[in-house]
Design a protein around this motif. Structure first.
Motif, mmCIF file in Angstrom:
data_model
loop_
_atom_site.group_PDB
_atom_site.id
_atom_site.type_symbol
_atom_site.label_atom_id
_atom_site.label_comp_id
_atom_site.label_asym_id
_atom_site.label_seq_id
_atom_site.Cartn_x
_atom_site.Cartn_y
_atom_site.Cartn_z
ATOM 1 N N SER A 47 39.784 29.174 -4.573
ATOM 2 C CA SER A 47 38.990 29.486 -3.382
ATOM 3 C C SER A 47 37.841 30.422 -3.737
ATOM 4 N N PRO A 80 36.016 14.784 -4.749
ATOM 5 C CA PRO A 80 36.818 15.993 -4.865
ATOM 6 C C PRO A 80 36.635 16.646 -6.233
ATOM 7 N N VAL A 124 33.038 20.144 -4.639
ATOM 8 C CA VAL A 124 33.151 21.035 -3.485
ATOM 9 C C VAL A 124 32.146 22.177 -3.588
ATOM 10 N N GLU A 169 35.543 26.309 2.268
ATOM 11 C CA GLU A 169 36.382 25.716 1.217
ATOM 12 C C GLU A 169 37.803 25.546 1.738
ATOM 13 N N SER A 215 39.826 22.016 2.093
ATOM 14 C CA SER A 215 41.064 21.711 1.390
ATOM 15 C C SER A 215 42.219 21.593 2.376
ATOM 16 N N GLY A 229 39.206 18.831 -0.239
ATOM 17 C CA GLY A 229 38.749 19.805 -1.225
ATOM 18 C C GLY A 229 39.282 19.472 -2.602
ATOM 19 N N VAL A 230 39.506 20.539 -3.379
ATOM 20 C CA VAL A 230 40.053 20.369 -4.714
ATOM 21 C C VAL A 230 41.457 19.768 -4.599
ATOM 22 N N GLN A 231 41.731 18.754 -5.410
ATOM 23 C CA GLN A 231 42.968 17.989 -5.236
ATOM 24 C C GLN A 231 44.177 18.676 -5.871
ATOM 25 N N THR A 234 45.605 25.786 -3.305
ATOM 26 C CA THR A 234 44.517 26.573 -2.718
ATOM 27 C C THR A 234 45.034 27.084 -1.378
ATOM 28 N N ARG A 274 45.094 24.345 1.345
ATOM 29 C CA ARG A 274 46.111 23.315 1.130
ATOM 30 C C ARG A 274 47.514 23.861 1.396
#
Lengths: 302, 265
Positions: free
Chosen positions: B66, B122, B127, B197, B201, B206-208, B213, B216
């Motif tokens: 993050s 992603p 992002v 962000e 997510s 967002g980032v997988q 994160t 998530r």
């Protein structure tokens, strides 16, 4: 208004055309025969240059046809948008009304007592409203009202034919409303703080009107125009931006379709959503401008 | 003064937790280190999640991405935005290009983020780039306005008269005068990037996974809400605290350095 919508739609169209990735390949799968692949390309008009596609799309959009969704095969984009609006429209309406009423009340209270407890509450609330992520606020409200209190449902929607369907919109509306209360309160407070120094307020006090009458009857009227403008703006933005909260409460509104369309690279649906978002903001501000005339005679005068 | 302390305290605590997590975690973030869904205790100060993983360790590890995305997008958006703004403000011929920044600002923000997430895919880079485009117009407008205003001031004219080139004037005379307002904007951009962000997510854009994160973690914890609130409380607390702290810090710096931008009393 039409121009705004058109410009946004064209911009989104252009952005989406440059996305890498082959929609026809996605549709028929990697092992499809070349003939089927070619047929899919033709069906999606991918064999045409983009200006032709843009022109075709605008022509059909003007006739009320936004194309067929790729993610939900067999569904026209227009009817998906209609379904989403059935949830999102009442939700946005409820949320903006709630934040408006709470905000004006708090704003009047804090203008009446500058620097006293309601005023301090307001400055704390505006900081929190900026910092609280909507999805976490939603989760906290679920914890309080659904897990602990067992008063309200934690999510989902039974459809409008279901029993007491509007109850399912209460928590999401509250989640959307709370961070926006401070916005209306600050607006009210700022206008009132200015107006309360003017001569006509002194006159009203001098003729013996109580403080409540001065605030509500005379001062608050001056805040109506910025407040209605703010209400319109909030409502328009919520129509396009209730996406995260709809996901928290698993409501099948416009936001759900937006997320699904993003996952599935459903370009017709994304375009339709962009049109609705732009039209919502532009349409609401047009309505607000008409309202000004009713609220303020000075706007009506030529 | 209390705002400075509170802001530093909150944002500092959020960042420190993450920085400390780079070197030391109470448990491995993915290790099944205790009973399932335990409430906070001495062994697990933030409790454990549905697999028995330590929530404190996961909050410390989850903040890495993050904050990294937030700093990356700030650097990218701030640098490009300031360059665009300075160029458009200082060179009259370049001025039409500032409309690019205005166009970005006119888009509905949520839709812009969604489109960019689709466009860039992603991953940390995608992002961060999407959020950099988010931040860019604010820096562009600030430095554009500043450059327009300062360009005709005596000290700039004097510098040009003694033979300073455009680049030197921009870097040595105009930029230093804008530094404080750009820095104030930077704290606000950092906090909105953190929030954005987390929202992306949370939505799964967002980032997988498998990297945790904060956003998530909250999405996953929501499914277990009826069994235990703790896995959903602490990541949100870390996120909100960091954002609130940065905002307070920004307010303080603005009042200190930029009295023109001061809010209504």
């Amino acid at each position: 208004m039409v121009a705004t919508v058109l410009v946004v739609a064209m911009a989104v169209f252009l952005v989406l055309t440059v996305i890498p990735g082959d929609a026809a390949r996605l549709m028929v799968g990697p092992e499809a025969k070349p003939e089927r692949y070619a047929a899919a390309r033709k069906a999606l008009e991918l064999d045409q240059p983009w200006p032709v596609r843009l022109g075709n799309w605008i022509w059909r959009a003007l006739h009320g046809d936004l194309g067929a969704s790729w993610r939900y095969p067999g569904w026209p984009v227009v009817s998906l948008l209609g379904q989403g609006l059935q949830i999102t429209f009442p939700l946005a309406f409820l949320a903006s009304l709630l934040s408006f009423v709470l905000g004006v009340l708090l704003g009047v209270a804090s203008a009446a007592q500058l620097g006293r407890p309601p005023d301090l509450l307001l400055s704390g609330l505006s900081q929190l409203g900026l910092a609280l992520p909507e999805f976490w606020l939603g989760i906290l409200l679920i914890l309080i009202f659904s897990v602990r209190g067992q008063l309200l449902p934690a999510g989902g929607f039974p459809g409008w034919t279901g029993e007491r369907a509007w109850v399912y919109l209460l928590l999401p509306a509250l989640t959307l409303a709370l961070p926006r209360v401070a916005y209306f309160a600050r607006l009210t407070r700022a206008v009132l703080a200015d107006v309360l120094l003017l001569d006509f307020v002194r006159t009203a006090r001098a003729k013996g009107l109580g403080e409540r009458g001065v605030l509500l009857r005379h001062a608050l009227r001056n805040a109506l125009i910025p407040l209605v403008a703010g209400l319109g703006l909030t409502f328009g933005r919520l129509l396009a931006g209730a996406l995260v909260v709809e996901q928290v409460f698993s409501l099948p509104g416009l936001g759900r379709y937006a997320v699904e369309a993003a996952f599935g690279r459903d370009i017709p649906l994304l375009l339709g959503l962009a049109v609705v978002a732009a039209a919502a903001v532009a349409g609401v501000s047009t309505v607000a401008e008409i309202l000004y005339g009713f609220l303020d005679p000075r706007v009506r005068a030529p | 003064m209390s705002r400075l302390l509170l802001g530093f305290g909150l944002a500092g605590a959020g960042l420190l937790l993450v920085l400390l997590g780079l070197f030391w975690l109470p448990y491995e973030a993915e290790a099944l280190s205790g009973p399932v869904l335990a409430p906070p205790s001495l062994a697990h100060p933030f409790g454990t999640d549905w697999f028995g993983r330590d929530v404190l360790s996961r909050v410390m590890a989850g903040g890495r991405l993050s904050w990294a995305v937030a700093f990356l997008s700030l650097a990218g958006g701030g640098l490009l935005g300031a360059l665009l703004g300075l160029a458009c403000g200082y060179f009259p011929k370049a001025s039409p290009f500032i409309r690019l920044a205005d166009a970005l600002l006119a888009f509905p923000p949520v839709l812009l983020a969604l489109l960019l997430a689709v466009l860039l895919g992603p991953g940390v880079g995608g992002v961060a780039a999407a959020l950099a485009l988010f931040n860019l117009p604010y820096f562009a407008r600030l430095s554009h306005a500043g450059a327009l205003e300062l360009r005709v001031r005596e000290f700039v004219v004097a510098a040009r008269a003694v033979g300073a080139g455009s680049l030197r004037i921009l870097a040595r005379h105009i930029l230093p005068n804008l530094a404080s307002s750009l820095l104030v904007q930077a704290t606000f951009s950092l906090s909105t990037s953190l929030l954005a962000e987390a929202s992306l997510s949370y939505l799964g854009l967002g980032v997988q996974p498998p990297h945790p994160t904060w956003g998530r973690m909250l999405w996953e914890a929501q499914a277990w809400l009826f069994r235990s609130p703790w896995p959903a409380v602490f990541p949100g607390l870390a996120l909100t605290g960091s954002v609130l702290g940065l905002n307070l810090l920004g307010d303080f710096l603005r009042d200190r350095w930029d009295p023109r931008l001061r809010r209504l009393p």
